[in-house]
Design an enzyme around this catalytic site. Structure first.
Site, PDB file in Angstrom:
ATOM      1  N   LYS A   1       0.893  -1.400   0.083  1.00  0.00           N
ATOM      2  CA  LYS A   1      -0.113   0.033   0.055  1.00  0.00           C
ATOM      3  C   LYS A   1       0.596   1.167   0.000  1.00  0.00           C
ATOM      4  O   LYS A   1       1.492   1.580   1.262  1.00  0.00           O
ATOM      5  CB  LYS A   1      -0.888   0.064   1.175  1.00  0.00           C
ATOM      6  CG  LYS A   1      -2.160   0.642   0.984  1.00  0.00           C
ATOM      7  CD  LYS A   1      -2.181   2.019   0.759  1.00  0.00           C
ATOM      8  CE  LYS A   1      -2.004   3.147   1.825  1.00  0.00           C
ATOM      9  NZ  LYS A   1      -1.673   4.571   1.583  1.00  0.00           N
TER      10      LYS A   1
ATOM     11  N   GLU B   1       8.697  17.240  14.749  1.00  0.00           N
ATOM     12  CA  GLU B   1       9.593  16.847  13.410  1.00  0.00           C
ATOM     13  C   GLU B   1       8.545  17.823  12.201  1.00  0.00           C
ATOM     14  O   GLU B   1       7.332  17.732  11.981  1.00  0.00           O
ATOM     15  CB  GLU B   1       9.219  15.400  12.827  1.00  0.00           C
ATOM     16  CG  GLU B   1       9.765  15.166  11.563  1.00  0.00           C
ATOM     17  CD  GLU B   1       9.525  13.832  10.943  1.00  0.00           C
ATOM     18  OE1 GLU B   1       8.295  13.535  11.019  1.00  0.00           O
ATOM     19  OE2 GLU B   1      10.223  13.114  10.395  1.00  0.00           O
TER      20      GLU B   1
ATOM     21  N   CYS C   1      13.426  11.648   6.552  1.00  0.00           N
ATOM     22  CA  CYS C   1      13.088  11.309   8.139  1.00  0.00           C
ATOM     23  C   CYS C   1      14.494  11.553   8.861  1.00  0.00           C
ATOM     24  O   CYS C   1      14.218  11.918  10.110  1.00  0.00           O
ATOM     25  CB  CYS C   1      12.726   9.894   8.179  1.00  0.00           C
ATOM     26  SG  CYS C   1      14.121   8.560   7.232  1.00  0.00           S
TER      27      CYS C   1
ATOM     28  N   GLU D   1       8.567   2.266  11.291  1.00  0.00           N
ATOM     29  CA  GLU D   1       9.888   3.316  11.032  1.00  0.00           C
ATOM     30  C   GLU D   1       9.143   4.685  10.951  1.00  0.00           C
ATOM     31  O   GLU D   1       8.387   5.026  10.028  1.00  0.00           O
ATOM     32  CB  GLU D   1      10.442   3.046   9.658  1.00  0.00           C
ATOM     33  CG  GLU D   1      11.008   1.541   9.752  1.00  0.00           C
ATOM     34  CD  GLU D   1      12.422   1.273  10.764  1.00  0.00           C
ATOM     35  OE1 GLU D   1      12.861   2.450  10.933  1.00  0.00           O
ATOM     36  OE2 GLU D   1      12.587   0.230  10.762  1.00  0.00           O
TER      37      GLU D   1
END
Ligand code: NAD
Length: 488
Positions: free
Chosen positions: A172, A382, A281, A247
């Site tokens: 997906k 973030e 990331c 993750e």
């Protein structure tokens, strides 16, 4: 051509269609099919049936490795087409997309080589009549959910080890950037993956991702994406006690001691954070600088950041592309406004570019904030965009304390000429990857993953394969005798 691949056939699906937007100019790149609930169901059942009754799980490990090697060859053949598609989809420069395809190829080669080298081990039981083995078996049906920043790369970190281990999967991809994932599935098909072993369904997280994570016939979910989504997936998987590997995000410290050359420090401070417009990331978004170098480095970074050339990813002169979407740019603008409202000093950027040719796309100027406090939102959360914050420290202990003062723990770097100090700081940082006098590099053989809220799994390396394996203990008593535990 239909965009979903279920049980060995390309199909249009029942969920309608969605436009894929080019972030450079907001034009429509392609219209792709979306999965409806029945497609999600069919994909899971296809993967389940292929796992339970198909040939893949019992195919020998060397043969599985050979198939992955064929995929690597096809990636080399189609490198340019795939790289161009990735640039259209994400806006990143073509140079970056080509590097991504090379990295993806290396990941397939790595797991092709590892497929037949992690079969298990013999355990010494201390009993001469017992043969005890730990054998590695596939987990089963794996749902692989990926984000939009490195669509193909993140998928390869999952699908290559999942297949090497003998699993079947339902992919997906992010609804924002599905195109190269479709291309990869075509290559897997061409390489000869048996029917039902790999399936891809397209759609958003709510209507397609969530039902996959809740499905009772799924054994494992491997997810890369944001913290809140990861938490929702962990919750969703609880009812069926799936294996879950997540993750997640990062708030990564880039620590610079004053004995670092100014040119080197400034150059890498920019590369650490502004690559792919900061949508990485592991981006070095928190620059943490020793007092004596701080003012000179901030001035130099401001001067260089102002000159970063934004543009079309297909233009050789572009050093950075746009953000992925209008919605993501709005988030970045909100972070900038909150940093200013909380008193951070804007050194450079903080606005959209002025060039007329960049007005259609989702561009934002590289932005640097100094004089920040650690309670500010721009330090705690973030941003996942082109925002660099600069903090200062005066002792090694303070640098470590600042570097660890985050709920995340994905990556970080330390810059110094003092190697003793470099390794002390690297050892003390609670992050899954630490670079010394470098930023960004990774290799397929070294594990990648987060401490703390950056995740609970490891991708790449031998651990990245183990994540997709069950470890089964087989005990064989070669000379059985009655136990006489019960005397009757
Ligand atoms: P996201 O969490 O919004 O979406 C990721 C994927 O999850 C998409 O495919 C989305 O459709 C799907 N999804 C959304 N809601 C879902 C649900 N309830 N159930 C199942 N699936 C759902 O993340 P994003 O915005 O695409 O990616 C950015 C994030 O990814 C950042 O936080 C970044 O740090 C992280 N990231 C981490 C790594 C790493 O290696 N740790 C690598 C790349 C990106």
């Amino acid at each position: 051509m239909p965009s979903l691949y279920i049980d060995g056939s390309w199909t249009a699906g029942s969920g309608g269609s969605a436009e894929v937007i080019n972030p450079f100019d907001a034009s429509v790149v392609e219209t792709v099919d979306q999965a409806g609930p029945d497609d999600v169901e069919r994909a899971v059942i296809a993967a389940r049936t292929a796992f339970d009754t198909g040939p893949w799980r019992t195919t020998s490990a060397p043969e599985r490795g050979a198939l992955l090697r064929r995929v690597a060859e096809l990636l080399v053949r189609d490198k340019e087409e795939i790289a161009r598609t990735e640039t259209l989809d994400t806006g990143k420069t073509l140079v970056e997309s080509r590097i991504d395809v090379d990295d993806v190829t290396a990941v397939f080669r790595y797991y092709a080589d590892l497929a037949d080298k992690e079969a298990g081990r013999i355990v010494d039981t201390g009993q001469s009549n017992v043969l005890a083995r730990v054998v590695h078996e596939p987990v089963g049906v794996c749902v692989l959910i990926t984000p939009w920043n490195y669509p193909l790369l993140q998928l390869s970190w999952k699908v290559a080890p999942a297949l090497a281990a003998g699993n079947t999967c339902v992919i997906k991809p992010s609804e924002v950037t599905p195109l190269t994932s479709i291309l990869l599935v075509k290559l897997l098909e061409e390489a000869g993956v048996p029917r039902g072993v790999v399936n891809i369904v397209l759609g958003d997280g709510r209507s397609v991702g969530a039902p996959l994570t809740e499905h009772a016939a799924v054994d494992m979910v491997s997810f890369t994406g944001g913290l809140a989504t990861g938490q929702a997936i962990i919750r969703a998987s609880a009812a069926t006690v799936k294996r879950v590997a997540v993750e997640l995000g990062g708030k990564n410290p880039n620590i610079v001691f004053a004995d670092t050359d100014l040119d080197l420090a400034a150059d890498w401070a920019l590369t650490a954070v502004f690559l792919h417009a900061g949508q990485v990331c592991s981006a070095g978004a928190r620059l943490i600088v020793e007092d004596a170098l701080h003012d000179d480095l901030v001035a130099e970074i401001g001067r260089r950041a102002e000159r970063i050339r934004l543009g079309n990813g297909f233009d050789d002169k572009s050093e950075s592309g746009p953000l992925v979407s209008a919605a993501h740019r709005a988030k970045i603008e909100d972070f900038v406004a909150s940093a200013q409202a909380e008193g951070a000093r804007l050194v450079v950027g903080g606005k959209r570019p002025d060039e007329p040719e960049l007005q259609q796309g989702f561009f934002y100027r590289p932005t640097v904030f100094a004089d920040v406090r650690r309670d500010m939102r721009v330090i705690r959360e973030e941003t996942f965009g082109p925002i660099l914050t600069v903090e200062r420290f005066s002792t090694e202990a303070e640098a470590i304390e600042l570097g660890n003062d985050t709920e995340y723990g994905l990556a970080g770097a330390v810059w110094t000429a003092d190697m003793g100090r470099a390794h002390r700081v690297a050892g003390a940082l609670r992050h899954g990857t630490v670079w010394i006098n470098d930023y960004h590099p990774y290799v397929p053989g070294a594990e990648w993953g987060g401490f703390k809220r950056s995740g609970n799994g490891r991708e790449l390396g031998p651990t990245g394969l183990a994540e997709y394996q069950e470890h089964k203990h087989v005990w064989h008593n070669t000379a059985p005798a009655p136990a006489r535990w019960f005397k009757g």
